[in-house]
Design a protein around this motif. Structure first.
Motif, PDB file in Angstrom:
ATOM      1  N   ILE A 101       0.840  -1.205   0.000  1.00 15.92           N
ATOM      2  CA  ILE A 101       0.000   0.000   0.000  1.00 15.92           C
ATOM      3  C   ILE A 101       0.871   1.248   0.000  1.00 15.92           C
ATOM      4  O   ILE A 101       1.828   1.365   0.771  1.00 15.92           O
ATOM      5  CB  ILE A 101      -0.946  -0.003   1.224  1.00 15.92           C
ATOM      6  CG1 ILE A 101      -1.868  -1.216   1.167  1.00 15.92           C
ATOM      7  CG2 ILE A 101      -1.768   1.285   1.293  1.00 15.92           C
ATOM      8  CD1 ILE A 101      -2.710  -1.426   2.400  1.00 15.92           C
ATOM      9  N   LYS A 102       0.499   2.174  -0.878  1.00 15.47           N
ATOM     10  CA  LYS A 102       1.236   3.434  -1.007  1.00 15.47           C
ATOM     11  C   LYS A 102       0.238   4.572  -0.774  1.00 15.47           C
ATOM     12  O   LYS A 102      -0.748   4.683  -1.498  1.00 15.47           O
ATOM     13  CB  LYS A 102       1.837   3.522  -2.418  1.00 15.47           C
ATOM     14  CG  LYS A 102       2.541   4.824  -2.743  1.00 15.47           C
ATOM     15  CD  LYS A 102       3.026   4.760  -4.207  1.00 15.47           C
ATOM     16  CE  LYS A 102       3.644   6.068  -4.662  1.00 15.47           C
ATOM     17  NZ  LYS A 102       4.058   6.012  -6.080  1.00 15.47           N
ATOM     18  N   GLU A 103       0.478   5.371   0.252  1.00 18.35           N
ATOM     19  CA  GLU A 103      -0.439   6.471   0.580  1.00 18.35           C
ATOM     20  C   GLU A 103       0.298   7.792   0.618  1.00 18.35           C
ATOM     21  O   GLU A 103       1.397   7.887   1.177  1.00 18.35           O
ATOM     22  CB  GLU A 103      -1.092   6.234   1.946  1.00 18.35           C
ATOM     23  CG  GLU A 103      -2.393   5.476   1.901  1.00 18.35           C
ATOM     24  CD  GLU A 103      -3.187   5.670   3.184  1.00 18.35           C
ATOM     25  OE1 GLU A 103      -4.166   6.438   3.156  1.00 18.35           O
ATOM     26  OE2 GLU A 103      -2.823   5.065   4.197  1.00 18.35           O
ATOM     27  N   LYS A 104      -0.326   8.811   0.023  1.00 18.57           N
ATOM     28  CA  LYS A 104       0.281  10.147   0.022  1.00 18.57           C
ATOM     29  C   LYS A 104       0.043  10.805   1.374  1.00 18.57           C
ATOM     30  O   LYS A 104      -1.086  10.877   1.846  1.00 18.57           O
ATOM     31  CB  LYS A 104      -0.305  11.004  -1.096  1.00 18.57           C
ATOM     32  CG  LYS A 104       0.419  12.339  -1.282  1.00 18.57           C
ATOM     33  CD  LYS A 104      -0.019  13.018  -2.567  1.00 18.57           C
ATOM     34  CE  LYS A 104       0.642  14.377  -2.751  1.00 18.57           C
ATOM     35  NZ  LYS A 104       2.108  14.298  -2.757  1.00 18.57           N
ATOM     36  N   LYS A 105       1.094  11.256   2.017  1.00 20.62           N
ATOM     37  CA  LYS A 105       1.004  11.962   3.290  1.00 20.62           C
ATOM     38  C   LYS A 105       1.509  13.386   3.108  1.00 20.62           C
ATOM     39  O   LYS A 105       1.934  13.781   2.020  1.00 20.62           O
ATOM     40  CB  LYS A 105       1.832  11.232   4.363  1.00 20.62           C
ATOM     41  CG  LYS A 105       1.381   9.796   4.629  1.00 20.62           C
ATOM     42  CD  LYS A 105       0.029   9.756   5.301  1.00 20.62           C
ATOM     43  CE  LYS A 105      -0.379   8.328   5.644  1.00 20.62           C
ATOM     44  NZ  LYS A 105      -1.695   8.248   6.282  1.00 20.62           N
ATOM     45  N   GLU A 106       1.487  14.148   4.191  1.00 20.45           N
ATOM     46  CA  GLU A 106       1.852  15.569   4.113  1.00 20.45           C
ATOM     47  C   GLU A 106       3.262  15.794   3.579  1.00 20.45           C
ATOM     48  O   GLU A 106       3.503  16.689   2.784  1.00 20.45           O
ATOM     49  CB  GLU A 106       1.723  16.191   5.511  1.00 20.45           C
ATOM     50  CG  GLU A 106       1.922  17.698   5.531  1.00 20.45           C
ATOM     51  CD  GLU A 106       1.822  18.301   6.919  1.00 20.45           C
ATOM     52  OE1 GLU A 106       2.163  19.476   7.065  1.00 20.45           O
ATOM     53  OE2 GLU A 106       1.403  17.580   7.857  1.00 20.45           O
ATOM     54  N   HIS A 107       4.210  14.951   3.995  1.00 16.67           N
ATOM     55  CA  HIS A 107       5.613  15.179   3.620  1.00 16.67           C
ATOM     56  C   HIS A 107       6.110  14.200   2.550  1.00 16.67           C
ATOM     57  O   HIS A 107       7.292  14.137   2.266  1.00 16.67           O
ATOM     58  CB  HIS A 107       6.506  15.079   4.863  1.00 16.67           C
ATOM     59  CG  HIS A 107       6.158  16.079   5.931  1.00 16.67           C
ATOM     60  ND1 HIS A 107       6.289  17.436   5.742  1.00 16.67           N
ATOM     61  CD2 HIS A 107       5.643  15.909   7.175  1.00 16.67           C
ATOM     62  CE1 HIS A 107       5.907  18.067   6.839  1.00 16.67           C
ATOM     63  NE2 HIS A 107       5.493  17.169   7.724  1.00 16.67           N
ATOM     64  N   GLY A 108       5.212  13.423   1.963  1.00 16.23           N
ATOM     65  CA  GLY A 108       5.629  12.466   0.936  1.00 16.23           C
ATOM     66  C   GLY A 108       4.754  11.223   0.977  1.00 16.23           C
ATOM     67  O   GLY A 108       3.624  11.267   1.450  1.00 16.23           O
ATOM     68  N   PHE A 109       5.287  10.110   0.486  1.00 16.26           N
ATOM     69  CA  PHE A 109       4.517   8.867   0.439  1.00 16.26           C
ATOM     70  C   PHE A 109       4.883   7.948   1.603  1.00 16.26           C
ATOM     71  O   PHE A 109       6.037   7.918   2.051  1.00 16.26           O
ATOM     72  CB  PHE A 109       4.759   8.130  -0.884  1.00 16.26           C
ATOM     73  CG  PHE A 109       4.062   8.765  -2.056  1.00 16.26           C
ATOM     74  CD1 PHE A 109       2.714   8.512  -2.301  1.00 16.26           C
ATOM     75  CD2 PHE A 109       4.748   9.630  -2.906  1.00 16.26           C
ATOM     76  CE1 PHE A 109       2.060   9.086  -3.375  1.00 16.26           C
ATOM     77  CE2 PHE A 109       4.098  10.222  -3.988  1.00 16.26           C
ATOM     78  CZ  PHE A 109       2.749   9.955  -4.217  1.00 16.26           C
ATOM     79  N   GLU A 110       3.888   7.207   2.058  1.00 19.02           N
ATOM     80  CA  GLU A 110       4.089   6.202   3.092  1.00 19.02           C
ATOM     81  C   GLU A 110       3.809   4.830   2.473  1.00 19.02           C
ATOM     82  O   GLU A 110       2.833   4.661   1.749  1.00 19.02           O
ATOM     83  CB  GLU A 110       3.129   6.459   4.255  1.00 19.02           C
ATOM     84  CG  GLU A 110       3.240   5.460   5.393  1.00 19.02           C
ATOM     85  CD  GLU A 110       2.247   5.773   6.503  1.00 19.02           C
ATOM     86  OE1 GLU A 110       2.563   6.626   7.348  1.00 19.02           O
ATOM     87  OE2 GLU A 110       1.140   5.183   6.496  1.00 19.02           O
TER      88      GLU A 110
END
Length: 399
Positions: A101-110
């Protein structure tokens, strides 16, 4: 052991399939766009298990219970070797199945690698199968306030290719958003149409289908990952899908899908019946026209003008007038029923006297808030002083 007659077995299987056809699979969009590191059988088994989750009352200990009869009916298995095949399917799922799973977060991808079902228990003498989800996968299955997709389990049951299942889930995600924003608004026309004609880059498509290192030639890729799976989706599900290739130079850069939904009178979930966004928008505009006409004719509009809470210029704002008719005037009807028209007049006079400068930014919202705050007071007064409720037309001050 006494064997069950074939006819009775068939009837039971039909009954189970009817029950399964009513189930929905609900998942977070991040799970749908993730890389499913598993074959078709583990993926379908995962979807079947997810359909058992009640998102309103999530299962205790992340555990759901299936019956072997459900599993065999879902996979259309009726041969004498089915128990061995079931055991192999469960073992394969636990050995190979995980989501990247790849999720966009505030400072980049998780990035997360999650084994979705680490525990399965069954016996050879009982019908029940215990399936326990991992704690890490549960937020993608129950925390569904936004960015989630619902699709029919019966559609998934008909798909026999890993790629058709992956594409079906992704196409459902986009079409669900098309339906949502067509009815609820909040997106421009071209944005809404883009959900019905979604585009995906070749890089993203290869990642999602786990084919980054497979089918290097596009002709092989299109045959295995697009043509055959889409043919299956078109034949066996509620969707009709076409696609076109978008080139950048000599290479295929992205794929644009075109989704329509088959008309089915027996399924209330197919709300749009393939209406275009323009048709839906035209219907909404017609409805707004009716509201505006009623607002123009309303005695409450005249009272607002008399109390300088509405200007002739603001009456040209159709959205404002429709908003008043839909959200504010029904509240004035309630107040009129309690205090008569004179009570409404006194309320508006009071609102004018107390009007804040910022209220001019959103007249309908301000007026609704004012009457919403006042109505409970009036109702409370009538409970405390019943004789007051019987006096119509004498009004009441805002204490």
């Amino acid at each position: 052991m006494t064997s069950i007659p074939k006819n009775e077995q068939n009837q039971k299987q039909v009954q189970i399939l009817n029950e399964l056809s009513k189930r929905k699979v609900v998942e977070h969009n991040s799970l749908i766009t993730s890389i499913a590191k598993m074959d078709k059988t583990p993926l379908k088994m995962f979807e079947l298990a997810v359909s058992c989750i009640d998102t309103e009352e999530p299962p205790k200990d992340h555990t759901v219970y299936l019956s072997k009869a459900e599993l065999f009916a879902f996979f259309k298995v009726d041969d004498s070797n089915k128990h061995t095949r079931f055991k192999q399917a469960v073992e394969n799922m636990q050995k190979q199945a995980f989501f990247k799973i790849k999720e966009k977060k505030e400072h980049g991808f998780e990035f997360e690698n999650i084994v979705p079902i680490p525990y399965v228990k069954w016996t050879d003498y009982h019908d029940e199968v215990t399936i326990r989800f991992s704690p890490e996968i549960m937020p993608y299955l129950i925390n569904l306030k936004q960015n989630f997709t619902q699709h029919a389990l019966s559609d998934l049951a008909e798909l026999n290719s890993k790629y058709s299942i992956i594409l079906y889930r992704w196409l459902s995600m986009n079409y669900n958003q098309y339906e949502h924003y067509s009815y609820k608004g909040g997106r421009r026309e071209e944005q809404v149409e883009a959900y019905r004609n979604p585009s995906i880059s070749m890089r993203e498509l290869r990642e999602m289908t786990d084919t980054v290192n497979e089918y290097k030639l596009f002709t092989n890729f299109s045959k295995k990952v697009l043509d055959k799976p889409l043919e299956e989706i078109n034949d066996r599900t509620s969707f009709n899908i076409a696609y076109e290739k978008v080139k950048k130079g000599k290479s295929i850069d992205s794929i644009v899908f075109h989704i329509t939904k088959k008309r089915r009178a027996d399924d209330n979930s197919y709300k749009l019946d393939d209406k275009t966004y323009k048709e839906v928008k035209a219907e909404k505009k017609e409805s707004e026209k009716d509201l505006v006409f009623k607002a123009m004719e309303s005695k409450y509009t005249r009272l607002l003008l008399e109390n300088f809470l509405l200007s002739p210029y603001e009456m040209t704002d159709t959205s404002l007038m429709a908003g008043l008719q839909k959200n504010v005037y029904p509240k004035y009807d309630e107040l009129k029923a309690l205090r008569g028209l004179e009570g409404v007049k006194k309320h508006l006079s009071y609102v004018h006297d107390k009007q804040e400068p910022y209220s001019k930014g959103n007249v309908a919202k301000y007026l609704k808030k004012a009457v919403d705050q006042y109505l409970p007071t009036v109702k409370l007064q009538d409970l405390d002083q019943p004789e007051r409720a019987s006096v119509r037309g004498k009004g009441a001050s805002h204490e």
